[in-house]
Scaffold this motif. Structure first.
Motif, PDB file in Angstrom:
ATOM      1  N   PRO A  68       0.815  -1.219   0.000  1.00  0.00           N
ATOM      2  CA  PRO A  68       0.000   0.000   0.000  1.00  0.00           C
ATOM      3  C   PRO A  68       0.846   1.266   0.000  1.00  0.00           C
ATOM      4  N   LEU A  69       0.262   2.340  -0.522  1.00  0.00           N
ATOM      5  CA  LEU A  69       0.901   3.646  -0.440  1.00  0.00           C
ATOM      6  C   LEU A  69       1.043   4.028   1.030  1.00  0.00           C
ATOM      7  N   ARG A  70       2.240   4.439   1.418  1.00  0.00           N
ATOM      8  CA  ARG A  70       2.531   4.648   2.831  1.00  0.00           C
ATOM      9  C   ARG A  70       2.213   6.063   3.289  1.00  0.00           C
ATOM     10  N   ASP A  71       1.936   6.176   4.560  1.00  0.00           N
ATOM     11  CA  ASP A  71       1.642   7.464   5.180  1.00  0.00           C
ATOM     12  C   ASP A  71       2.821   8.415   4.993  1.00  0.00           C
ATOM     13  N   GLY A  72       2.542   9.605   4.469  1.00  0.00           N
ATOM     14  CA  GLY A  72       3.598  10.592   4.266  1.00  0.00           C
ATOM     15  C   GLY A  72       4.447  10.341   3.044  1.00  0.00           C
ATOM     16  N   GLY A  73       4.079   9.354   2.233  1.00  0.00           N
ATOM     17  CA  GLY A  73       4.871   9.043   1.042  1.00  0.00           C
ATOM     18  C   GLY A  73       4.505   9.925  -0.134  1.00  0.00           C
ATOM     19  N   TRP A  74       5.270   9.761  -1.195  1.00  0.00           N
ATOM     20  CA  TRP A  74       5.040  10.493  -2.446  1.00  0.00           C
ATOM     21  C   TRP A  74       4.844   9.485  -3.559  1.00  0.00           C
ATOM     22  N   LEU A  75       3.741   9.625  -4.286  1.00  0.00           N
ATOM     23  CA  LEU A  75       3.530   8.810  -5.475  1.00  0.00           C
ATOM     24  C   LEU A  75       4.165   9.535  -6.651  1.00  0.00           C
ATOM     25  N   LEU A  76       5.195   8.936  -7.223  1.00  0.00           N
ATOM     26  CA  LEU A  76       5.932   9.527  -8.338  1.00  0.00           C
ATOM     27  C   LEU A  76       5.634   8.706  -9.596  1.00  0.00           C
ATOM     28  N   VAL A  77       5.086   9.360 -10.604  1.00  0.00           N
ATOM     29  CA  VAL A  77       4.631   8.667 -11.804  1.00  0.00           C
ATOM     30  C   VAL A  77       5.666   8.817 -12.908  1.00  0.00           C
ATOM     31  N   ARG A  78       6.253   7.697 -13.291  1.00  0.00           N
ATOM     32  CA  ARG A  78       7.228   7.695 -14.378  1.00  0.00           C
ATOM     33  C   ARG A  78       6.500   7.492 -15.704  1.00  0.00           C
ATOM     34  N   SER A  79       6.481   8.523 -16.514  1.00  0.00           N
ATOM     35  CA  SER A  79       5.818   8.452 -17.821  1.00  0.00           C
ATOM     36  C   SER A  79       6.807   8.377 -18.970  1.00  0.00           C
ATOM     37  N   GLY A  80       8.102   8.578 -18.701  1.00  0.00           N
ATOM     38  CA  GLY A  80       9.098   8.662 -19.753  1.00  0.00           C
ATOM     39  C   GLY A  80       9.160  10.033 -20.397  1.00  0.00           C
ATOM     40  N   TRP A  81       8.346  10.972 -19.898  1.00  0.00           N
ATOM     41  CA  TRP A  81       8.270  12.291 -20.522  1.00  0.00           C
ATOM     42  C   TRP A  81       9.529  13.122 -20.302  1.00  0.00           C
ATOM     43  N   ASP A  82      10.346  12.745 -19.355  1.00  0.00           N
ATOM     44  CA  ASP A  82      11.577  13.512 -19.113  1.00  0.00           C
ATOM     45  C   ASP A  82      12.530  13.441 -20.301  1.00  0.00           C
ATOM     46  N   ARG A  83      12.310  12.481 -21.221  1.00  0.00           N
ATOM     47  CA  ARG A  83      13.188  12.419 -22.402  1.00  0.00           C
ATOM     48  C   ARG A  83      13.008  13.642 -23.292  1.00  0.00           C
ATOM     49  N   TYR A  84      11.917  14.362 -23.115  1.00  0.00           N
ATOM     50  CA  TYR A  84      11.671  15.566 -23.897  1.00  0.00           C
ATOM     51  C   TYR A  84      12.089  16.838 -23.156  1.00  0.00           C
ATOM     52  N   GLY A  85      12.738  16.690 -22.033  1.00  0.00           N
ATOM     53  CA  GLY A  85      13.000  17.811 -21.146  1.00  0.00           C
ATOM     54  C   GLY A  85      13.857  18.930 -21.721  1.00  0.00           C
ATOM     55  N   GLU A  86      14.628  18.643 -22.764  1.00  0.00           N
ATOM     56  CA  GLU A  86      15.473  19.670 -23.362  1.00  0.00           C
ATOM     57  C   GLU A  86      14.856  20.242 -24.637  1.00  0.00           C
ATOM     58  N   ASP A  87      13.636  19.853 -24.944  1.00  0.00           N
ATOM     59  CA  ASP A  87      12.972  20.282 -26.177  1.00  0.00           C
ATOM     60  C   ASP A  87      11.611  20.873 -25.807  1.00  0.00           C
ATOM     61  N   ARG A  88      11.521  22.199 -25.789  1.00  0.00           N
ATOM     62  CA  ARG A  88      10.304  22.866 -25.322  1.00  0.00           C
ATOM     63  C   ARG A  88       9.066  22.418 -26.102  1.00  0.00           C
ATOM     64  N   GLU A  89       9.167  22.340 -27.417  1.00  0.00           N
ATOM     65  CA  GLU A  89       7.999  22.002 -28.224  1.00  0.00           C
ATOM     66  C   GLU A  89       7.546  20.571 -27.963  1.00  0.00           C
ATOM     67  N   ALA A  90       8.487  19.648 -27.904  1.00  0.00           N
ATOM     68  CA  ALA A  90       8.130  18.258 -27.650  1.00  0.00           C
ATOM     69  C   ALA A  90       7.615  18.074 -26.225  1.00  0.00           C
ATOM     70  N   PHE A  91       8.169  18.809 -25.300  1.00  0.00           N
ATOM     71  CA  PHE A  91       7.783  18.684 -23.893  1.00  0.00           C
ATOM     72  C   PHE A  91       6.339  19.130 -23.690  1.00  0.00           C
ATOM     73  N   LEU A  92       5.931  20.226 -24.330  1.00  0.00           N
ATOM     74  CA  LEU A  92       4.554  20.714 -24.209  1.00  0.00           C
ATOM     75  C   LEU A  92       3.609  19.996 -25.173  1.00  0.00           C
ATOM     76  N   ASN A  93       4.126  19.550 -26.328  1.00  0.00           N
ATOM     77  CA  ASN A  93       3.393  18.717 -27.281  1.00  0.00           C
ATOM     78  C   ASN A  93       2.011  19.301 -27.590  1.00  0.00           C
ATOM     79  N   THR A  94       2.000  20.529 -28.082  1.00  0.00           N
ATOM     80  CA  THR A  94       0.751  21.244 -28.327  1.00  0.00           C
ATOM     81  C   THR A  94       0.356  21.185 -29.798  1.00  0.00           C
ATOM     82  N   THR A  95      -0.895  20.822 -30.035  1.00  0.00           N
ATOM     83  CA  THR A  95      -1.466  20.803 -31.384  1.00  0.00           C
ATOM     84  C   THR A  95      -2.806  21.521 -31.356  1.00  0.00           C
TER      85      THR A  95
END
Length: 267
Positions: free
Chosen positions: A137-164
């Protein structure tokens, strides 16, 4: 005679020194190039981060270099405080967040394979429950951190925001799951690799931006633009979130660190 807490602190420091524990930086570097949220008109946007030179080993400061910094609160890797959202408009500012709630166990949920197929993927309650079935179970006082792989776009503003056509296509969490996390779990906070704790199209959900609405409304916190979550195990790491204690602040750029068992990641 040493107390158990003193002994535990000594063991912690010993393991940091001998490599039994490692520190992983989960923070995006902060510069004028850092991708930031862009709200459509008529909404106002925060200023991007910038440095203003004041002195540089010259007449204004012969022995030192000084800069002023200019930045919005919610720029780069940053903490969302409860008062950031209308659902808790009189809630705690950044300076009032109890420091004990800024450090806790990290629960890392990996949705990167599903996001690779659908950038608009929304995390659901069943996804979190399936993770709990495998890792506890998720623990008291813990942080749920969601890994989406989106950090691979972190140096590319357009790809990071991915706006259409004015709509940002980035992963997030459903309204039902956000409410469930806020009301039915004991976590302190929720962290993501994207520019905000909601999906890019979060305004289309009910309520709009449900992670902000439910989590901040329940006096929980958000942390965004994380990096290197792939270096963390699903459980067993410790996360430390360090925002500036800005009086009246609704958020703050933050340094976020994780302490992991040796060999589990790169520092």
């Amino acid at each position: 005679m040493k107390t158990s807490a003193e002994t535990a602190a000594e063991k912690f420091l010993t393991h940091l020194a001998d490599g039994g524990l490692r520190v992983v930086d989960l923070t995006a570097k902060l510069s004028a190039d850092t991708p930031t949220l862009r709200l459509p008109a008529p909404y106002a946007n925060l200023v991007d981060f910038s440095l203003e030179g004041v002195s540089e080993f010259d007449d204004a400061g012969p022995l030192w270099r000084h800069n002023n910094i200019h930045t919005g609160e919610h720029i780069g890797t940053h903490l969302d405080a409860p008062r950031h959202w209308i659902s808790n408009r009189d809630g705690a500012d950044v300076s009032e967040v109890p420091v004990a709630r800024l450090i806790g166990p990290a629960h890392v949920l990996d949705i990167s394979a599903r996001v690779a197929e659908d950038p608009d993927f929304l995390l659901e309650i069943d996804d979190i429950r399936a993770w709990e079935a495998g890792h506890g179970p998720l623990r008291d006082g813990g942080w749920l951190l969601v890994r989406s792989g989106w950090d691979r776009y972190g140096e590319d503003r357009e790809a990071f925001l991915n706006t259409t056509d004015g709509v940002s296509h980035t992963p997030g969490i459903s309204a039902a799951a956000a409410r469930w996390l806020a009301e039915e779990t004991p976590i302190a906070g929720y962290g993501v690799e994207t520019v905000g704790i909601d999906a890019g199209n979060g305004f289309a959900l009910d309520p709009p931006m449900p992670a902000h609405h439910h989590l901040l409304g329940a006096d929980k916190y958000g942390i965004t633009s994380l990096r290197n979550l792939g270096s963390l195990p699903p459980v067993g790491a410790l996360v430390v979130v360090c925002p500036l204690p800005i009086v009246g602040g609704t958020g703050s750029p933050a340094r976020v660190l994780a302490v992991v068992p040796g060999g589990e990641g790169e520092s």
